[in-house]
Design an enzyme around this catalytic site. Sequence first.
Site, PDB file in Angstrom:
ATOM      1  N   ARG A   1    -112.901 -94.396 -50.151  1.00  0.00           N
ATOM      2  CA  ARG A   1    -112.896 -94.617 -51.590  1.00  0.00           C
ATOM      3  C   ARG A   1    -112.738 -96.062 -52.043  1.00  0.00           C
ATOM      4  O   ARG A   1    -113.351 -96.486 -53.004  1.00  0.00           O
ATOM      5  CB  ARG A   1    -111.700 -93.887 -52.161  1.00  0.00           C
TER       6      ARG A   1
ATOM      7  N   GLU B   1    -116.019 -85.157 -47.173  1.00  0.00           N
ATOM      8  CA  GLU B   1    -115.725 -86.226 -48.136  1.00  0.00           C
ATOM      9  C   GLU B   1    -115.662 -87.561 -47.414  1.00  0.00           C
ATOM     10  O   GLU B   1    -115.596 -87.601 -46.183  1.00  0.00           O
ATOM     11  CB  GLU B   1    -114.407 -85.915 -48.871  1.00  0.00           C
TER      12      GLU B   1
ATOM     13  N   HIS C   1    -110.512 -93.795 -58.075  1.00  0.00           N
ATOM     14  CA  HIS C   1    -111.581 -92.889 -57.640  1.00  0.00           C
ATOM     15  C   HIS C   1    -112.902 -93.495 -58.104  1.00  0.00           C
ATOM     16  O   HIS C   1    -113.011 -93.931 -59.250  1.00  0.00           O
ATOM     17  CB  HIS C   1    -111.378 -91.502 -58.243  1.00  0.00           C
TER      18      HIS C   1
ATOM     19  N   ARG D   1    -105.290 -93.733 -49.237  1.00  0.00           N
ATOM     20  CA  ARG D   1    -105.255 -92.308 -48.875  1.00  0.00           C
ATOM     21  C   ARG D   1    -106.647 -91.791 -48.530  1.00  0.00           C
ATOM     22  O   ARG D   1    -107.618 -92.040 -49.254  1.00  0.00           O
ATOM     23  CB  ARG D   1    -104.704 -91.491 -50.039  1.00  0.00           C
TER      24      ARG D   1
ATOM     25  N   HIS E   1    -106.556 -93.123 -59.926  1.00  0.00           N
ATOM     26  CA  HIS E   1    -106.597 -91.722 -59.487  1.00  0.00           C
ATOM     27  C   HIS E   1    -105.322 -91.285 -58.782  1.00  0.00           C
ATOM     28  O   HIS E   1    -104.810 -90.207 -59.036  1.00  0.00           O
ATOM     29  CB  HIS E   1    -107.796 -91.580 -58.547  1.00  0.00           C
TER      30      HIS E   1
HETATM   31  P1  FAD Z   1     -98.472 -82.784 -59.844  1.00  0.00           P
HETATM   32  O1  FAD Z   1     -99.401 -81.708 -59.478  1.00  0.00           O
HETATM   33  O2  FAD Z   1     -99.007 -83.904 -60.638  1.00  0.00           O
HETATM   34  O3  FAD Z   1     -97.270 -82.132 -60.639  1.00  0.00           O
HETATM   35  C1  FAD Z   1     -96.288 -82.941 -61.256  1.00  0.00           C
HETATM   36  C2  FAD Z   1     -95.459 -82.075 -62.150  1.00  0.00           C
HETATM   37  O4  FAD Z   1     -94.325 -82.797 -62.599  1.00  0.00           O
HETATM   38  C3  FAD Z   1     -96.176 -81.617 -63.402  1.00  0.00           C
HETATM   39  O5  FAD Z   1     -95.825 -80.282 -63.621  1.00  0.00           O
HETATM   40  C4  FAD Z   1     -95.590 -82.508 -64.498  1.00  0.00           C
HETATM   41  O6  FAD Z   1     -95.628 -81.948 -65.774  1.00  0.00           O
HETATM   42  C5  FAD Z   1     -94.172 -82.618 -64.000  1.00  0.00           C
HETATM   43  N1  FAD Z   1     -93.414 -83.765 -64.495  1.00  0.00           N
HETATM   44  C6  FAD Z   1     -93.712 -85.078 -64.406  1.00  0.00           C
HETATM   45  N2  FAD Z   1     -92.724 -85.814 -64.951  1.00  0.00           N
HETATM   46  C7  FAD Z   1     -91.775 -84.951 -65.382  1.00  0.00           C
HETATM   47  C8  FAD Z   1     -90.516 -85.090 -66.028  1.00  0.00           C
HETATM   48  N3  FAD Z   1     -90.021 -86.286 -66.371  1.00  0.00           N
HETATM   49  N4  FAD Z   1     -89.819 -83.965 -66.323  1.00  0.00           N
HETATM   50  C9  FAD Z   1     -90.303 -82.735 -66.035  1.00  0.00           C
HETATM   51  N5  FAD Z   1     -91.491 -82.550 -65.424  1.00  0.00           N
HETATM   52  C10 FAD Z   1     -92.209 -83.641 -65.098  1.00  0.00           C
HETATM   53  N6  FAD Z   1    -105.910 -84.280 -53.933  1.00  0.00           N
HETATM   54  C11 FAD Z   1    -106.419 -83.601 -52.901  1.00  0.00           C
HETATM   55  O7  FAD Z   1    -105.803 -83.540 -51.833  1.00  0.00           O
HETATM   56  N7  FAD Z   1    -107.611 -82.965 -53.021  1.00  0.00           N
HETATM   57  C12 FAD Z   1    -108.338 -82.980 -54.165  1.00  0.00           C
HETATM   58  O8  FAD Z   1    -109.386 -82.379 -54.246  1.00  0.00           O
HETATM   59  C13 FAD Z   1    -107.828 -83.701 -55.268  1.00  0.00           C
HETATM   60  N8  FAD Z   1    -108.521 -83.783 -56.424  1.00  0.00           N
HETATM   61  C14 FAD Z   1    -107.946 -84.405 -57.502  1.00  0.00           C
HETATM   62  C15 FAD Z   1    -108.624 -84.403 -58.713  1.00  0.00           C
HETATM   63  C16 FAD Z   1    -108.032 -84.960 -59.838  1.00  0.00           C
HETATM   64  C17 FAD Z   1    -108.764 -84.958 -61.156  1.00  0.00           C
HETATM   65  C18 FAD Z   1    -106.750 -85.533 -59.734  1.00  0.00           C
HETATM   66  C19 FAD Z   1    -106.098 -86.124 -60.942  1.00  0.00           C
HETATM   67  C20 FAD Z   1    -106.089 -85.564 -58.523  1.00  0.00           C
HETATM   68  C21 FAD Z   1    -106.686 -85.004 -57.398  1.00  0.00           C
HETATM   69  N9  FAD Z   1    -106.036 -85.009 -56.165  1.00  0.00           N
HETATM   70  C22 FAD Z   1    -106.573 -84.328 -55.114  1.00  0.00           C
HETATM   71  C23 FAD Z   1    -104.676 -85.506 -56.045  1.00  0.00           C
HETATM   72  C24 FAD Z   1    -103.735 -84.296 -56.106  1.00  0.00           C
HETATM   73  O9  FAD Z   1    -104.207 -83.388 -57.062  1.00  0.00           O
HETATM   74  C25 FAD Z   1    -102.330 -84.693 -56.466  1.00  0.00           C
HETATM   75  O10 FAD Z   1    -101.913 -85.761 -55.673  1.00  0.00           O
HETATM   76  C26 FAD Z   1    -101.385 -83.533 -56.228  1.00  0.00           C
HETATM   77  O11 FAD Z   1    -101.849 -82.406 -56.919  1.00  0.00           O
HETATM   78  C27 FAD Z   1     -99.994 -83.902 -56.669  1.00  0.00           C
HETATM   79  O12 FAD Z   1     -99.202 -82.765 -56.631  1.00  0.00           O
HETATM   80  P2  FAD Z   1     -97.686 -82.886 -57.057  1.00  0.00           P
HETATM   81  O13 FAD Z   1     -97.131 -81.509 -56.983  1.00  0.00           O
HETATM   82  O14 FAD Z   1     -97.042 -83.957 -56.296  1.00  0.00           O
HETATM   83  O15 FAD Z   1     -97.747 -83.397 -58.574  1.00  0.00           O
HETATM   84  C1  SIN Z   2    -112.204 -85.408 -55.233  1.00  0.00           C
HETATM   85  O1  SIN Z   2    -112.465 -84.219 -55.307  1.00  0.00           O
HETATM   86  O2  SIN Z   2    -113.052 -86.301 -55.173  1.00  0.00           O
HETATM   87  C2  SIN Z   2    -110.782 -85.803 -55.205  1.00  0.00           C
HETATM   88  C3  SIN Z   2    -110.265 -85.593 -53.851  1.00  0.00           C
HETATM   89  C4  SIN Z   2    -108.971 -86.307 -53.690  1.00  0.00           C
HETATM   90  O3  SIN Z   2    -108.509 -87.016 -54.572  1.00  0.00           O
HETATM   91  O4  SIN Z   2    -108.417 -86.178 -52.601  1.00  0.00           O
END
Ligand code: FAD
Ligand code: SIN
Length: 534
Positions: A285, A116, A239, A381, A346
Amino acid sequence: MTRYDFIVIGSGIAGLSFAHKAASHGTVAIVTKRAPAESNTAYAQGGVACVTSVEDSFDLHVRDTLRAGAGLCDENVVRMIVTEGPERIRELMELGVQFDERELEGGEKELDLGREGGHSKRRVLHSRDVTGREIERALLDAVSRHENIDLLDNHMAVDLITAGKLGYATEDRCLGVYVLDEKTGEVVTLSSDRVILATGGCGKVYLYTTNPAVATGDGVAMAWRAGASIANMEFVQFHPTCLFHPEARSFLITEAVRGEGGVLLDAKGRRFMEKYDKRAELAPRDVVARAIDAEMKRTGERCVFLDISDKPAEFVRERFPNIYETCQRLGIDITQQPIPVVPAAHYQCGGVMTDVNGASSMRGLYAIGEVACTGLHGANRLASNSLLEAVVMAHRACADVCRTTPLSVERSLEIELPEWKSGDAHDVDELVVIYHNWDEIRRLMWDYVGIVRTDKRLQRAAHRLRNLQREIQEFYWDFKVTTDLLELRNLATVAALIVDSALLRKESRGLHFTLDYLEADDRRFLKNTVLHRL
Ligand code: FAD
Ligand code: SIN
């Protein structure tokens, strides 16, 4: 009041990883506002960046991360997360996460590593283009096997309960959480001296985003109201390639498509990235998103195109099945034609400021995953570093909280927490007011606080947001709380934190690009933007 040894808010990779580990030490509540799997994690496509190949090294991963971060990463944190990554990845695999492998000559297998932008090596572990879904599946499965975990789905954390808010004169600390049970509409009180925010990011603060509906910045807003320090909110990552189609507004086209040779084209079919950066499509990015923004402004077109049709159709279908099928349903055959794409909000690089163990500035409150600002990402990032950060920080936070707040000591500090009072609040009578404000915030953030900023636009946004915040606070006092109202209040708070932080940084660095100060100013701004509530 229900008491737990640990309260984890959020069920993405960070929250579930923490809960799975903490369950060996005590009782855990996982509070999550929609269905258990609904999270940014579940939509992650590209994968997890981690050094697993002999051709790669920790030093190279550290160097790439520091470069992307434009001078603001904390090198110790970067090294720690990069070097602890392989052990945490091994644990995920032991829990059943299946990363893709490829067959070597002689029949042996090794991990199939993706590439990437900003990475000098192939180092991204992935499950085709649905890596997050696979991780979420395995972690939910692991958590469901623990008897002392209560998974409270459709429960939204409203606010943190702190000693300060209750009027105790001692050192402020977190004591629990008020939680809205969406099924009953009642707010319940959960008590614990160990509250872990794992609420993810705030993409929904912008009109166009790759994030699902849950990403409304609740964790940052709650921590801010509770008095914890918040850092670097101006660094919002856009993104470069979100699908541009009226029926699929938030669908990401993973950066791995460019990693596998996909090229960006303008409406006339001409490549343009080399004009902006010699790394072309594989530049970090922020560079690619700004280049696309500039091309769209220059040509007046509403999107650009990402073309992977030069690659064998079978490879494309096999490597990107989710993207292939989604686009096919919308009438785009990605093996034959370019994909219309636009940049979209993103990832939140800033957040609740923490130490190397995820501890926030408030005792008893931890923040892990996207909600946190650990120092890993700095001003931008590096792709696929966030899943890695979340899983490493969940482990460290669990070890730290168990070490610093032993269960036996904490039990002696039990405090009876007051119940939530609705007073004479009544049901929201006109939902249109909430939806109108919600739209207004997202549009003004897109127009005034987007990829390219100016002081004038930021000031305009700040002024309007202050008025909206006042209005929303009135609804909050007058009406019974609902998820929509709470999310609106949080969106407005986070939008204001982004704007205030952006106004403080009078330079361009990483993801913060302003036409008023085109260069980075190391003398004045080689530091985090930290906001404290007065
Ligand atoms: P999340 O996975 O967002 O989980 C947050 C949780 O908190 C959810 O369950 C939500 O419902 C809950 N929540 C929020 N507010 C409240 C509240 N007030 N009360 C109760 N529950 C609540 N990163 C990478 O490293 N590699 C990738 O390939 C990648 N691809 C991505 C693709 C997309 C489309 C997106 C959107 C992001 C991507 N990212 C990627 C970023 C990465 O997915 C996220 O940064 C990461 O998954 C965040 O994990 P988290 O556990 O911190 O939060
Ligand atoms: C992607 O797959 O392009 C997202 C990867 C990331 O947000 O780290």
